[in-house]
Design a protein around this motif. Structure first.
Motif, short mmCIF file in Angstrom:
data_model
loop_
_atom_site.label_atom_id
_atom_site.label_comp_id
_atom_site.label_asym_id
_atom_site.label_seq_id
_atom_site.Cartn_x
_atom_site.Cartn_y
_atom_site.Cartn_z
N ASN A 75 0.83 -1.21 0.00
CA ASN A 75 0.00 0.00 0.00
C ASN A 75 0.86 1.25 0.00
O ASN A 75 0.57 2.22 -0.73
CB ASN A 75 -0.94 0.01 1.21
CG ASN A 75 -2.20 -0.80 0.97
OD1 ASN A 75 -2.91 -0.59 0.00
ND2 ASN A 75 -2.49 -1.73 1.86
N ASN A 80 -0.70 4.54 -0.84
CA ASN A 80 -1.86 4.45 0.03
C ASN A 80 -1.41 4.41 1.48
O ASN A 80 -1.06 3.35 2.01
CB ASN A 80 -2.68 3.20 -0.30
CG ASN A 80 -3.88 3.05 0.62
OD1 ASN A 80 -4.33 4.00 1.23
ND2 ASN A 80 -4.38 1.83 0.73
N LYS A 82 -3.45 6.01 3.86
CA LYS A 82 -4.67 6.20 4.63
C LYS A 82 -5.33 4.88 5.02
O LYS A 82 -5.89 4.75 6.10
CB LYS A 82 -5.65 7.06 3.83
CG LYS A 82 -6.91 7.44 4.60
CD LYS A 82 -7.81 8.35 3.78
CE LYS A 82 -9.06 8.74 4.56
NZ LYS A 82 -9.97 9.62 3.76
N TYR A 83 -5.25 3.89 4.10
CA TYR A 83 -5.91 2.60 4.36
C TYR A 83 -4.89 1.46 4.24
O TYR A 83 -4.93 0.66 3.30
CB TYR A 83 -7.04 2.37 3.36
CG TYR A 83 -8.10 3.44 3.36
CD1 TYR A 83 -9.04 3.53 4.38
CD2 TYR A 83 -8.18 4.36 2.31
CE1 TYR A 83 -10.02 4.51 4.37
CE2 TYR A 83 -9.16 5.35 2.29
CZ TYR A 83 -10.07 5.42 3.33
OH TYR A 83 -11.04 6.38 3.33
N ARG A 85 -4.65 -1.26 5.80
CA ARG A 85 -5.20 -2.60 6.00
C ARG A 85 -5.95 -3.11 4.77
O ARG A 85 -6.39 -4.26 4.74
CB ARG A 85 -6.12 -2.63 7.22
CG ARG A 85 -5.40 -2.40 8.53
CD ARG A 85 -6.31 -2.55 9.73
NE ARG A 85 -5.58 -2.43 10.97
CZ ARG A 85 -4.90 -3.41 11.55
NH1 ARG A 85 -4.88 -4.61 10.99
NH2 ARG A 85 -4.25 -3.23 12.68
N PHE A 86 -6.15 -2.26 3.79
CA PHE A 86 -6.88 -2.67 2.59
C PHE A 86 -5.98 -3.50 1.67
O PHE A 86 -4.79 -3.24 1.54
CB PHE A 86 -7.38 -1.45 1.82
CG PHE A 86 -8.60 -0.80 2.42
CD1 PHE A 86 -9.06 -1.14 3.67
CD2 PHE A 86 -9.29 0.17 1.70
CE1 PHE A 86 -10.17 -0.54 4.23
CE2 PHE A 86 -10.41 0.78 2.25
CZ PHE A 86 -10.85 0.43 3.51
N LEU A 205 -16.67 1.02 -0.45
CA LEU A 205 -16.14 1.88 0.60
C LEU A 205 -17.25 2.67 1.28
O LEU A 205 -17.26 2.84 2.51
CB LEU A 205 -15.09 2.83 0.03
CG LEU A 205 -13.78 2.19 -0.43
CD1 LEU A 205 -12.83 3.26 -0.94
CD2 LEU A 205 -13.13 1.43 0.71
N GLU A 209 -18.20 2.54 5.33
CA GLU A 209 -18.03 3.73 6.15
C GLU A 209 -19.35 4.18 6.76
O GLU A 209 -19.41 4.63 7.90
CB GLU A 209 -17.41 4.85 5.32
CG GLU A 209 -15.94 4.61 4.97
CD GLU A 209 -15.35 5.74 4.16
OE1 GLU A 209 -16.10 6.68 3.83
OE2 GLU A 209 -14.14 5.69 3.86
#
Length: 259
Positions: A75, A80, A82-83, A85-86, A205, A209
């Motif tokens: 990531n 990436n 910000k996320y 864990r994605f 997403l 959220e």
């Protein structure tokens, strides 16, 4: 083997992993038992490729959930932060891009030769648009890609419509019982899979959220349809061993020479 790895691969999501692993084993055994000429037939080796490819990327996805540092590093490499864990980057490439192309090829294999060229143009268009959206930063690889998925799903639905149009207009199909054609079941569940998972994939997403419980519930539809679809692919590979259940496809001979 690490207990956490075993949990990630087998027990964390039993509804997803266990049926898929069982289908992979059945499909592998049936494919090996096919005569050599059938293993070289696109109607059998392409479903086996899709089944195997799905098994590999789904298990790799489970591995990334086990190896958080690896997932985080990928990531970060993609920008990436910000996320972390994605693992959407994996499923964007494997499921929504390569998977779309594989299913378009699957549809192409069941079309009469005169219609195959349309699928070729669909694949080229999909690749060009996908690369443009990713390289331009409009839909980064590490985030949800609603435009790319929507385009791929619509192309698959168009291809499925071409198959069903041929089924109700071509003389060779009119002489057959569609309920005894493996192609009918394959195309039916491909169409339903991409239709029913359309909302959850495009708004993934947002759903998680705004309402995580609803997002998880809708995701289960995706899992169930995936398992059913993999089951049909496995059944396709095993269909030569079930002559009393399935009839010979009208375009087998023409496809073997022109696919």
């Amino acid at each position: 083997m690490d207990s956490k790895l075993i949990e990630a691969l087998f027990t964390a999501y039993p509804l997803d992993t266990i049926p898929m692993d069982v289908l992979m084993v059945i499909g592998f055994v049936c494919f090996l038992k096919l005569p050599k000429e059938k293993r070289g037939n696109i109607h059998f080796y392409l479903p086996f490729i899709i089944l195997s490819f799905t098994f590999l990327y789904e298990n790799f996805g489970s591995y990334t959930n086990y190896n958080y540092e690896f997932k985080k590093s990928v990531n970060e490499y993609l920008g990436n932060y910000k996320y972390p864990r994605f693992n959407l980057w994996l499923f964007n490439v494997a499921k929504r891009q390569i998977g779309t192309i594989l299913y378009l090829l699957l549809i192409k294999s069941w079309l009469e030769p005169s219609k195959k060229k349309y699928i070729n143009w669909m694949i080229i268009l999909f690749i060009v648009v996908t690369m443009t959206l990713q390289l331009s930063g409009i839909e980064p690889l590490y985030l949800n890609q609603p435009i790319i998925f929507a385009m791929g799903a619509n192309l698959i639905l168009i291809g499925s419509a071409m198959y069903f149009t041929g089924m109700i207009t071509h003389p060779q199909y009119l002489d057959k019982n569609p309920l005894r054609l493996i192609s009918f079941w394959q195309m039916t569940f491909v169409m339903f899979t991409f239709t029913l998972t359309y909302v959850s994939s495009v708004a993934l997403l947002y759903l998680y959220e705004v309402n995580p419980v609803l997002g998880e519930a809708i995701q289960k539809i995706d899992i169930i349809m995936k398992i059913i679809n993999l089951g049909i692919l496995t059944l396709t590979i095993a269909s030569p061993f079930l002559p009393r259940v399935f009839e010979e496809e009208p375009f087998y001979i023409s496809h073997e020479t022109s696919a």
